[in-house]
Write a protein that holds these residues in place. Structure first.
Motif, PDB file in Angstrom:
ATOM      1  N   ASP A 139       0.840  -1.199   0.000  1.00 16.86           N
ATOM      2  CA  ASP A 139       0.000   0.000   0.000  1.00 16.86           C
ATOM      3  C   ASP A 139       0.874   1.248   0.000  1.00 16.86           C
ATOM      4  O   ASP A 139       1.898   1.303   0.690  1.00 16.86           O
ATOM      5  CB  ASP A 139      -0.899   0.043   1.243  1.00 16.86           C
ATOM      6  CG  ASP A 139      -1.932  -1.077   1.255  1.00 16.86           C
ATOM      7  OD1 ASP A 139      -2.056  -1.775   0.240  1.00 16.86           O
ATOM      8  OD2 ASP A 139      -2.603  -1.239   2.289  1.00 16.86           O
ATOM      9  N   GLY A 140       0.432   2.254  -0.770  1.00 16.30           N
ATOM     10  CA  GLY A 140       1.121   3.534  -0.714  1.00 16.30           C
ATOM     11  C   GLY A 140       2.125   3.750  -1.825  1.00 16.30           C
ATOM     12  O   GLY A 140       2.382   2.893  -2.667  1.00 16.30           O
ATOM     13  N   ILE A 141       2.739   4.897  -1.808  1.00 15.28           N
ATOM     14  CA  ILE A 141       3.543   5.390  -2.921  1.00 15.28           C
ATOM     15  C   ILE A 141       4.787   4.556  -3.192  1.00 15.28           C
ATOM     16  O   ILE A 141       5.237   4.428  -4.336  1.00 15.28           O
ATOM     17  CB  ILE A 141       3.912   6.876  -2.680  1.00 15.28           C
ATOM     18  CG1 ILE A 141       4.294   7.569  -3.991  1.00 15.28           C
ATOM     19  CG2 ILE A 141       4.982   7.010  -1.612  1.00 15.28           C
ATOM     20  CD1 ILE A 141       3.130   7.835  -4.897  1.00 15.28           C
ATOM     21  N   LYS A 196     -10.075   2.487   2.801  1.00 11.02           N
ATOM     22  CA  LYS A 196      -8.867   2.897   2.083  1.00 11.02           C
ATOM     23  C   LYS A 196      -9.204   3.688   0.818  1.00 11.02           C
ATOM     24  O   LYS A 196      -8.463   4.605   0.442  1.00 11.02           O
ATOM     25  CB  LYS A 196      -8.022   1.676   1.759  1.00 11.02           C
ATOM     26  CG  LYS A 196      -7.442   1.018   3.008  1.00 11.02           C
ATOM     27  CD  LYS A 196      -6.463  -0.082   2.684  1.00 11.02           C
ATOM     28  CE  LYS A 196      -5.847  -0.643   3.970  1.00 11.02           C
ATOM     29  NZ  LYS A 196      -4.852  -1.709   3.707  1.00 11.02           N
ATOM     30  N   ASP A 200      -8.243   8.162  -0.331  1.00  9.98           N
ATOM     31  CA  ASP A 200      -7.609   8.687  -1.547  1.00  9.98           C
ATOM     32  C   ASP A 200      -8.608   9.555  -2.302  1.00  9.98           C
ATOM     33  O   ASP A 200      -9.678   9.067  -2.692  1.00  9.98           O
ATOM     34  CB  ASP A 200      -7.140   7.533  -2.435  1.00  9.98           C
ATOM     35  CG  ASP A 200      -6.478   8.028  -3.712  1.00  9.98           C
ATOM     36  OD1 ASP A 200      -5.270   8.297  -3.681  1.00  9.98           O
ATOM     37  OD2 ASP A 200      -7.183   8.146  -4.741  1.00  9.98           O
ATOM     38  N   HIS A 257       4.530  13.264  -3.288  1.00 13.14           N
ATOM     39  CA  HIS A 257       4.109  12.282  -2.296  1.00 13.14           C
ATOM     40  C   HIS A 257       5.231  11.330  -1.867  1.00 13.14           C
ATOM     41  O   HIS A 257       4.968  10.342  -1.186  1.00 13.14           O
ATOM     42  CB  HIS A 257       2.925  11.473  -2.837  1.00 13.14           C
ATOM     43  CG  HIS A 257       1.672  12.287  -2.973  1.00 13.14           C
ATOM     44  ND1 HIS A 257       1.431  13.086  -4.071  1.00 13.14           N
ATOM     45  CD2 HIS A 257       0.607  12.452  -2.137  1.00 13.14           C
ATOM     46  CE1 HIS A 257       0.265  13.677  -3.924  1.00 13.14           C
ATOM     47  NE2 HIS A 257      -0.256  13.328  -2.753  1.00 13.14           N
ATOM     48  N   ILE A 409      -3.700   4.088  -4.244  1.00  9.77           N
ATOM     49  CA  ILE A 409      -3.357   5.490  -4.405  1.00  9.77           C
ATOM     50  C   ILE A 409      -3.516   5.835  -5.883  1.00  9.77           C
ATOM     51  O   ILE A 409      -3.256   5.005  -6.760  1.00  9.77           O
ATOM     52  CB  ILE A 409      -1.926   5.773  -3.896  1.00  9.77           C
ATOM     53  CG1 ILE A 409      -1.658   7.278  -3.838  1.00  9.77           C
ATOM     54  CG2 ILE A 409      -0.881   5.063  -4.732  1.00  9.77           C
ATOM     55  CD1 ILE A 409      -0.381   7.610  -3.077  1.00  9.77           C
ATOM     56  N   SER A 410      -3.992   7.042  -6.165  1.00  8.15           N
ATOM     57  CA  SER A 410      -4.221   7.445  -7.554  1.00  8.15           C
ATOM     58  C   SER A 410      -3.647   8.828  -7.809  1.00  8.15           C
ATOM     59  O   SER A 410      -3.352   9.580  -6.875  1.00  8.15           O
ATOM     60  CB  SER A 410      -5.725   7.454  -7.854  1.00  8.15           C
ATOM     61  OG  SER A 410      -6.363   8.515  -7.155  1.00  8.15           O
TER      62      SER A 410
END
Length: 569
Positions: A139-141, A196, A200, A257, A409-410
């Motif tokens: 999860d995440g960048i 979640k 976002d 980010h 994430i988008s």
């Protein structure tokens, strides 16, 4: 205590002969199956066929075939459309594999547009306080790898397509702009991931209603910013996505980010045309994607099973399933040797050689001790599609953003959902990823490297002409699912729909547990337990589509486990 495989086969025949005869009459096909339900999951065509995990996407592909496009054109249109309508599994923020058969020269072509690790990635990037933190790769960048989807489909169109990108992207753009009905599978994913998705801004805008409730099955959702992005790509999508305005927005978002993807990552990304791999099986030629796909693992499993007279055992009989379990275990143990061939010397010739497969068969017969126990694998993202056209061209395409909704994430301005493909690398030796596949050194993170994938689209030919194609989604269950559907067609002579519908099992060596679908008759599960297998029951195991091909007779079936569409004309 486990004894030899041969002994257990004899034991199975002694204890279960009457049982098998009874079950073959009562439970195979599975209980609850209705013959007239085939119309709901299968289709017949004389000029072409599209099978997809989205009915809207299947119709998008057929629309392109009817406009005069070929199988490659239609496959790209379907892939773009399924990225809109099945965004929890795939999209232009991901990547995939495309296996192509061109009838004119009986040629096979394997296109790898798998995501790559950013140039700033390093093997220890998920180590915190001396310990691996697997959540950072999911999860995440920091979970995002360099997307390959647009570069891949552009390469396929330029080499084999007949239409321009915008003509092919039009159905997907229309679905995104005008909205599409949420199917039950997507509705379930949205509800499950609601907290979640809410976190976002871009995903909240699309998948969450104004009152905070998740979009439900049958309701219409819109992806207008994704539609605008697809239109902005024009007829030279690579120029914009990897070098132009879209690239600049992606890079800016990453920098803001704390992501690793830079302009150099996008500029340097290239899809790769690879040589397909193949192996004979009972008079058929089975063609698969090479590493970093796991296509070779399916070929190894088929090699171990060749000559086994499987049809005489009965489809999904305990002796047959026992044989599959041992073969799957050996195949998954071998999977550790597969990786990106640009970084690791994958000896695919040796792995597919008669000598090596004979050694694996011997190990399977003697049931070598499996590795230590760990939690069981389960289904995640990815989608598969199959296309055949009037000229006999065939495409099997599998595409993914990895786990459900990728990295969660988008890039809101682009409507672009980002992958979490870094989790497919080994983040540390022995540390399992989201699919509970333990990390191996061959698959460790390196800048620019492509992670090992379970995606295994295949095309089967006889006398140089395709007779079937299949592929699937669901992490490592893709491998076992593709194997079983292929055997259901080639050995048990089931049609596409029945081949897909049969209950399936999964064994991946680690953990030492056999996952069995709940549709498998209880008596069969008991028989396997009596053989010494540890059984875990799951509602379903991934999703597999199938396409069988005869002159003027295309039969396609999507998997009701996930839903979709099969459309012929």
């Amino acid at each position: 205590m486990r004894s030899s495989f041969a002994f257990h086969l004899r034991l199975a025949h002694c204890r279960a002969t009457v049982l098998i005869v009874f079950l073959s009459a009562i439970f195979w096909p599975p209980a609850g199956f209705a013959a007239d339900s085939q119309a709901n999951r299968a289709a017949v065509g004389t000029h072409g066929m599209v099978v997809s995990e989205s009915d809207d996407a299947a119709h998008a592909g057929i629309e392109i075939l009817k406009q005069g496009g070929n199988a490659v054109d239609a496959a790209v249109a379907t892939a773009l459309a399924v990225g809109v309508t099945n965004p929890a599994s795939c999209g232009i923020g991901g990547g995939g594999f495309m296996l192509i058969y061109i009838a004119k020269n009986h040629g096979f072509y394997a296109l790898d547009y798998r995501e790559t690790a950013p140039l700033m990635a390093r093997p220890d990037m998920y180590i915190r306080n001396g310990k691996p933190d697997p959540e950072l790769s999911k999860d995440g960048i920091l979970a995002v790898a360099v997307p390959g989807e647009i570069a891949g489909i552009d390469a396929a169109l330029r080499r084999f397509g007949t239409m321009k990108f915008q003509q092919i992207a039009a159905p997907a753009e229309k679905l995104a702009e005008n909205g599409f009905a949420v199917n039950p599978h997507l509705a379930g994913e949205i509800a499950h991931m609601l907290p979640k998705l809410n976190a976002d801004p871009g995903m909240r805008e699309v998948f969450v209603k104004s009152d905070g409730a998740p979009a439900k099955a049958g309701e219409t959702i819109y992806a207008k910013k994704l539609a605008a992005t697809l239109k902005r790509l024009g007829d030279d999508p690579v120029a914009n996505f990897y070098h132009g305005e879209v690239a600049a927005q992606i890079v800016s978002f990453m920098k803001e980010h704390g992501g690793l993807i830079t302009a150099n990552d996008l500029t340097n990304y290239r899809p790769i045309w690879r040589s397909p791999i193949r192996r004979q099986y009972r008079g058929y030629d089975v063609v698969a994607m090479p590493p970093p796909s796991s296509g070779g693992v399916v070929l190894e499993m088929l090699g171990m099973l060749e000559g086994g007279r499987l049809a005489g055992l009965g489809v999904d009989s305990p002796p047959y399933l026992a044989r599959l379990i041992e073969v799957m275990r050996q195949g998954f143990i071998d999977r550790a040797q597969y990786a990106d061939p640009a970084f690791v010397g994958v000896e695919i010739g040796k792995l597919l050689s008669d000598r090596h497969i004979g050694e694996l068969r011997d190990r399977a017969l003697h049931r070598k001790a499996p590795p230590p126990d760990t939690p069981a694998a389960h289904d995640h993202g990815t989608t598969n599609l199959l296309v055949a056209d009037k000229d006999g061209n065939v495409v099997a395409l599998t595409t993914t953003t990895n786990t459900v909704f990728g990295a969660l994430i988008s890039v809101p301005a682009l409507g672009l959902l980002l992958n979490d493909e870094m989790d497919d690398f080994a983040i540390a030796p022995g540390v399992p990823n989201a699919y509970h596949l333990a990390g191996e050194r061959a698959n460790e993170i390196r800048p620019g490297k492509r992670p090992l994938s379970s995606m295994t689209p295949i095309i089967v030919t006889k006398n140089n002409v395709p007779v079937m194609s299949t592929g699937g989604s669901g992490g490592p269950t893709i491998i076992s699912g593709v194997l079983q559907v292929t055997l259901n067609v080639l050995d048990f002579h089931l049609d596409a729909a029945h081949a897909v519908d049969e209950p399936r099992i999964h064994e991946q060596a680690v953990p030492d547990v056999v996952i069995v679908e709940e549709s498998m008759p209880a008596a069969t599960r008991v028989a396997l337990e009596e053989m010494g297998y540890k059984i875990k029951v799951a509602p379903s195991l991934g999703a597999v589509g199938a396409l069988t091909i005869e002159p003027g007779n295309y039969r396609g079936a999507f998997d009701q486990r996930k839903g979709g569409g099969a459309v012929g004309y």
